[in-house]
Scaffold this motif. Structure first.
Motif, PDB file in Angstrom:
ATOM      1  N   TYR A   1      24.519  23.748  39.650  1.00 63.26           N
ATOM      2  CA  TYR A   1      25.338  22.851  40.464  1.00 63.26           C
ATOM      3  C   TYR A   1      25.091  23.090  41.944  1.00 63.26           C
ATOM      4  N   ASN A   2      24.933  21.996  42.675  1.00 59.72           N
ATOM      5  CA  ASN A   2      24.795  22.040  44.126  1.00 59.72           C
ATOM      6  C   ASN A   2      25.644  20.914  44.691  1.00 59.72           C
ATOM      7  N   LYS A   3      26.699  21.271  45.406  1.00 57.05           N
ATOM      8  CA  LYS A   3      27.701  20.291  45.820  1.00 57.05           C
ATOM      9  C   LYS A   3      27.094  19.126  46.584  1.00 57.05           C
ATOM     10  N   SER A   4      26.240  19.399  47.551  1.00 58.48           N
ATOM     11  CA  SER A   4      25.705  18.325  48.377  1.00 58.48           C
ATOM     12  C   SER A   4      24.746  17.432  47.615  1.00 58.48           C
ATOM     13  N   ALA A   5      24.064  18.019  46.600  1.00 58.02           N
ATOM     14  CA  ALA A   5      23.066  17.238  45.865  1.00 58.02           C
ATOM     15  C   ALA A   5      23.660  16.501  44.677  1.00 58.02           C
ATOM     16  N   ASP A   6      24.793  16.962  44.152  1.00 58.51           N
ATOM     17  CA  ASP A   6      25.293  16.458  42.883  1.00 58.51           C
ATOM     18  C   ASP A   6      26.457  15.496  42.990  1.00 58.51           C
TER      19      ASP A   6
END
Length: 385
Positions: free
Chosen positions: A376-381
């Motif tokens: 999980y990557n907040k900015s990408a997901d």
């Protein structure tokens, strides 16, 4: 971004299993009459990708992909009536167009052998008065006070509460007719039902306020009405939390005794299972005991329980700082999770961000394909399907 994801994946591969016995997590289990392929649940996550409240083909594909590898998928919160929320792109569970669209969603999930619950949602005083998509609808709340303690409207009348109970029951009937395998009543995170649970937002002096029996009354009436409407076998899950979106230290129950007073009316009303929402699944619920909130819920209610809180991710939900020094930081290791399930603290495990980032997270973990997991990557997901 690629280098960051590669680093996260390498860390994930090294720490995820950590010698844990994963057999119980990935073995079939029967809960609330449903034979599930494993103990993992996709938790409800508001996505707001349903124009005019109608889920499209992209939403159907989103749920079906995750249903391929999880025991249950739960939809994002769906508005139960016109006053339930203030955003045009959040799905609703009323109207022929929305119900026909939900049937396509449930058909897609069932086609891959999955189960899907509809989360029934009303945000209460978190909706601004006059907000769309139905600006003329009243703002419903226990005391006209939002979670910041600000007066934003008038307390709901008894007639409005009766209508709210009926609308939740109606939505549950619609969910069953649309092919859902169960419903999740959203009583957590500072939304309408939780506003009744919490003394900060519930200042009523009538039968719906005061002690715990009064504060949980509306939720119990809704659960009972839903149970009567859908019949004795249809799964009815109840999601609750101590924390609120603006106050992570908030508590509706200060002791196991108070928690029991909260849970008992819901059990008596016909709730099949509970979803105890925490930001860190492993943290003890009360001083003097190592039991988690999910563990206490199962012990006191006798119902199956879903645990949740930073499973498979490296930071607690809505975290803005690293709290590792306090011993409260999450670990990617599943060893503590497996241990709690093996000891019977809770029955199912809900994941939000991990299943958002990788629809087949559970399959990859169970088959040892850890290096293939997309962390999980907040900015990408934020906008993944």
């Amino acid at each position: 971004m690629t280098e960051l994801n590669d680093a996260l994946a390498a860390n994930l591969s090294l720490t995820l299993l950590d010698g844990a016995d994963m057999t119980t997590l990935f073995s079939p289990v029967t809960i609330a009459g449903l034979r599930l392929r494993n103990r993992f649940v996709m938790s409800p996550m508001t996505r707001a990708f349903s124009p005019d409240g109608v889920p499209g083909e992209n939403v159907a594909a989103y749920y079906a992909r995750r249903a391929e590898s999880l025991g249950i998928v739960m939809t994002e919160g769906s508005y139960v009536n016109e006053s339930a929320g203030g955003f045009d792109n959040v799905p609703r569970l009323f109207g022929d167009d929305a119900l026909a669209a939900w049937r396509r969603v449930t058909d897609g999930v069932h086609a891959v052998g999955g189960f899907i619950f509809s989360q029934l949602w009303h945000i209460g005083a978190q909706r601004d008065a006059g907000a769309g998509p139905y600006p003329d609808s009243p703002m419903i709340s226990p005391s006209g006070v939002n979670c910041d303690g600000q007066v934003v409207g008038e307390p709901a009348t008894s007639a409005q509460l009766e209508e709210t109970v009926e609308d939740f029951a109606r939505a549950a009937v619609f969910a069953k007719a649309a092919g859902f395998d169960g419903v999740d009543l959203h009583g957590a995170h500072g939304y309408l039902l939780d506003q009744f649970h919490w003394p900060v937002t519930n200042r009523r002096t009538d039968a719906y306020g005061g002690d715990m029996a009064g504060r949980v009354r509306l939720s119990a009436e809704i659960a009972a009405a839903v149970r009567a409407a859908v019949g004795p076998e249809f799964p009815v899950d109840f999601r609750f939390s101590q924390w609120k979106g603006n106050d992570f230290d908030a508590r509706i129950a200060e002791s196991p005794k108070e928690l029991e007073a909260f849970l008992t009316p819901l059990v008596e009303a016909g709730v099949s299972m509970f979803h105890a929402s925490t930001r860190r699944y492993w943290m003890p619920a009360f001083d003097g005991s190592g039991r988690t909130l999910a563990g206490w819920t199962k012990h006191l209610s006798g119902r199956p329980v879903i645990g949740i809180g930073s499973v498979g991710v490296g930071a607690p939900f809505m975290s803005i700082t690293d709290d590792a020094s306090s011993g409260r930081a999450p670990s990617l290791s599943l060893a503590p999770l497996a241990d709690l399930v093996n000891r019977g603290e809770f029955d199912l495990v809900a994941m939000g961000r991990a299943s958002l980032a990788d629809p087949h997270w559970a399959v990859k973990v169970s088959s040892g394909r850890l290096s293939e997991i997309r962390p999980y990557n907040k900015s990408a997901d934020a906008f993944l399907y």
